[in-house]
Design an enzyme around this catalytic site. Structure first.
Site, PDB file in Angstrom:
ATOM      1  N   GLU A 195     -25.216 -26.263  10.149  1.00  0.00           N
ATOM      2  CA  GLU A 195     -26.113 -26.095   9.002  1.00  0.00           C
ATOM      3  C   GLU A 195     -25.220 -25.612   7.875  1.00  0.00           C
ATOM      4  O   GLU A 195     -24.820 -24.454   7.840  1.00  0.00           O
ATOM      5  CB  GLU A 195     -27.221 -25.095   9.355  1.00  0.00           C
ATOM      6  CG  GLU A 195     -28.290 -24.958   8.291  1.00  0.00           C
ATOM      7  CD  GLU A 195     -28.027 -23.773   7.395  1.00  0.00           C
ATOM      8  OE1 GLU A 195     -27.510 -24.007   6.273  1.00  0.00           O
ATOM      9  OE2 GLU A 195     -28.317 -22.644   7.784  1.00  0.00           O
ATOM     10  N   CYS A 241     -28.210 -20.623   1.590  1.00  0.00           N
ATOM     11  CA  CYS A 241     -27.802 -22.017   1.775  1.00  0.00           C
ATOM     12  C   CYS A 241     -28.863 -22.973   1.252  1.00  0.00           C
ATOM     13  O   CYS A 241     -28.583 -24.148   1.036  1.00  0.00           O
ATOM     14  CB  CYS A 241     -27.524 -22.286   3.245  1.00  0.00           C
ATOM     15  SG  CYS A 241     -28.895 -21.865   4.346  1.00  0.00           S
TER      16      CYS A 241
END
Length: 681
Positions: A256, A295
């Site tokens: 990720e 993120c």
């Protein structure tokens, strides 16, 4: 918090000699040191396999879910200790809530997944079973089982608690012992959390180990049973993905990675619309929460060219009201970056972006965060940039400043907006702010091809929306391309990613024995006692009852129609029914269902407490007036959820396979009934 951080390996805390100093993001003072001792990763992996794995598999899915719930409660009771430490990472109370209570909330969510969606035991039957032969003597199905390996979780600095727990929760449910490696800069907060977890005594020994510092040769110690997950930069993800041992053993690798997520203001939204302000608020929130260190933060704000100046003015006006400084000072809304190294990195990347973009807000020499000692902290001003020609500007689609930084870019027409979104080369999330369902229907499918999640925001969803930057345990978190190509979270999906899927072939009887779920055609057991008169512990998988028959009469059809109001012509009009594909009047499907229940239900009080569900219903063949029906009721599966009622009496769930056949032995209806059944004690 311990000032000398220690790794937790092999059931003991390791570290007596200080090494790297870790500084407070608020005032630059040293808050902890990593330890200098090298770790034996062979011992860590061996301990996970030899101690952790048997301990986890001694529990079943339901029991592990119960442990997750207990751990979530325990962490909730100790959260203030973690909030106090979290302040050193530059986090405000709101930032800390996302990390700390978001972490325990994720544990709660997966506890609910386990309790509500997983069976007793350590095998999931991923049916349905398929008939592979002409006579029904040979079939096949799929099962999911624990891999028998170790999960290595390598995490980023921005969420020291949630980052580990969102990976640990599904791994623990899947029966995998975990070795967690937090980013060094904020590892003091992860270490404090793991100490609390260890003190709770809730987890089996070896279920969770902690690495402070480098992973050394850890990845070289793994094999095909294991998994590796990573959260962090796309560059580091690319290096880990091709680690020779990971490639050699085909070790599943889930990444990720940080990505250049975008938010798009739809073309029909004007400055007078509520959605216009929603867009502005969303961009500002994603710039300032966690000081933009998410993120999922909005890095590219894509807006109609005719509204560019209006958007820029409103975002700048809101940013001007954001007070930056020490979160302990009243009124502060944004804290510091997590480390001084991160502060330098963001400054360098903003300088790269400014080569082809102008500054709308921030970037001036007058920035001064409030609070004592903050001049020595890792603060960075909220910075809004503008790329006037984004199609010709590659930097804004390639360079990410992982902080309170976002770039405005104009578009002309929907196709250009989609083209700009795609220039991110794969992102975790995209927000589309629109007031038009037609716009959403047009743009979302195109956006979904390159984004792991698409967040559609309008005035209707705004009061309950969790926002652009909030991954939820029940939904997939991850994205294609630059975002890493992986998937995390997603409820049951995340657990099954960590299990091994296998196809199983055999007779229905053998498939029943393996899956612990009755497969039609397998041997049944008839005890002579109605299954509804037996307690949960007494009922066997495959225990069955064949009922008497019942004729569906014309007067039954009329009575049912008048009682329910269902006067559909196929049940009452002979002439119209003759012209139908069935050629005659037929009984209501739900009349057949009701009469079937009348054939197998026990009227008197007994262990069956409630019928709370009906699954997989299919009306296979019509039942004509005058046909008779007969029911085969068979225990399909049992789930012991280890629950008790208000009086302390135990309960379990039993799913019953129901086959309704006509006088010719033809299947006319098929379904599962879920019942709550009392235990003996």
């Amino acid at each position: 918090m311990t000032t000398l951080l220690q790794s937790f390996i092999g059931g003991r805390w390791i570290g007596a000699q200080p090494a790297q100093a870790l500084r407070s993001a608020i005032n630059g003072e040293t808050v902890a040191h990593t330890h200098a001792e090298a770790l034996d990763f062979g011992e860590a992996v061996d301990y996970a396999r030899r101690v952790g794995l048997p301990g986890l598999l001694a529990l079943d899915f339901q029991q592990r879910a119960a442990r997750l719930k207990a751990l979530a409660k325990y962490l909730g009771e100790r959260k203030e200790e973690l909030y106090a430490i979290s302040a050193h990472t530059g986090a405000t109370r709101v930032d800390g809530w996302i990390d700390i209570e978001g972490g325990s909330g994720t544990l709660f969510s997966y506890a609910n997944v386990g309790a509500g969606e997983l069976p007793s035991g350590n095998l999931i039957h991923e049916g349905p079973a398929l008939n592979l032969g002409k006579k029904g003597l040979f079939g096949g199905t799929h099962i999911l089982v624990p891999r028998g390996g170790v999960a290595v979780h390598i995490n980023a600095f921005n969420f020291p608690i949630w980052g580990l727990l969102e990976k640990f929760a599904p791994s623990f449910l899947a029966g995998m012992p975990c070795i967690g490696k937090p980013a060094t800069a904020t590892s003091y907060l992860t270490e404090a959390m793991v100490r609390i977890v260890n003190e709770s005594g809730i987890l089996p020994a070896g279920a969770l180990q902690l690495v402070i510092g480098s992973t050394g040769d850890l990845l070289d110690r793994l094999d095909g049973r294991d998994v590796v997950t990573f959260t962090g930069s796309a560059d580091t993800a690319a290096k880990l993905r091709v680690h020779p041992n990971v490639v050699r053993h085909s070790i599943p690798f889930n990444a990720e990675a940080d990505s250049l997520n975008c938010a798009i203001l739809a073309p029909e939204v004007t400055p007078d619309d509520e959605e216009f302000d929603l867009f502005v608020k969303e961009v500002v929130r994603e710039m300032t929460v966690k000081a933009g260190q998410k993120c999922t933060a909005i890095r590219r704000a894509i807006v109609p060219r005719q509204h560019l100046d209006a958007v820029a003015e409103r975002i700048a006006a809101r940013l001007a009201k954001v007070v930056v400084g020490d979160p302990s000072v009243e009124g502060v809304k944004m804290g510091a970056l997590a480390s001084h190294a991160q502060q330098a990195d963001v400054a360098e990347r903003v300088a790269l972006l400014r080569q082809d973009a102008e500054v709308v807000f921030g970037g001036g020499a007058g920035f001064a965060p409030v609070g004592e000692g903050t001049a020595n902290g890792a603060f960075f001003p909220p910075t809004l940039l503008l790329a006037r020609n984004p199609l010709a500007n590659s930097a804004v689609h390639d360079v990410e400043a992982f902080g309170p930084v976002s770039t405005l870019m104009p578009y002309d027409g929907v196709e250009e907006a989609l083209q700009l979104a795609a220039r991110g080369q794969g992102s975790l999330v995209c927000s589309l702010v629109t007031k038009s369902p037609e716009t959403a229907a047009t743009m979302v499918p195109a956006l979904a091809a390159l984004h792991g999640r698409v967040h559609v925001l309008d005035r209707e969803s705004a009061p309950e929306s969790t926002g652009h930057g909030s991954p939820l345990p029940v939904l997939k978190h991850g994205g294609p391309g630059r975002a890493g190509g992986g998937e995390e979270l997603g409820g049951l999906r995340a657990v099954t990613h960590l299990l091994q899927r296998a196809a199983v072939q055999g007779s229905p009887t053998m498939l029943t024995a393996v899956t612990r779920e009755y497969v039609r055609g397998g041997k049944v057991t008839e005890t002579g006692v109605h299954p509804f008169r037996r307690h949960f512990e007494e009922i066997q998988i495959g225990e069955s009852l064949l009922t008497a028959s019942r004729v569906i009469r014309d007067e039954d059809v009329h009575a049912f129609g008048h009682l329910t109001g269902d006067m559909f012509y196929m049940h009452f009009d002979d002439e119209a029914a003759k012209a139908s594909p069935f050629g005659q009047r037929i009984a209501h499907g739900y009349l057949v269902l009701s009469d079937a229940a009348g054939l197998f239900v026990v009227a008197e009080p007994g262990p069956v407490l409630a019928n709370y569900g009906l699954d997989t219903l299919r009306f296979v063949k019509p039942v004509a007036i005058g046909d008779s029906i007969q029911v085969r009721l068979t225990c399909k599966r049992k789930i012991d959820r280890n629950k008790k009622d208000a009086n302390g009496n135990g309960q379990g769930v039993v799913a019953w396979d129901v086959e309704v056949k006509n006088q010719h032995g033809e299947l006319v209806a098929s379904y599962d009934i879920l019942t709550l059944v009392a235990k003996k004690g």
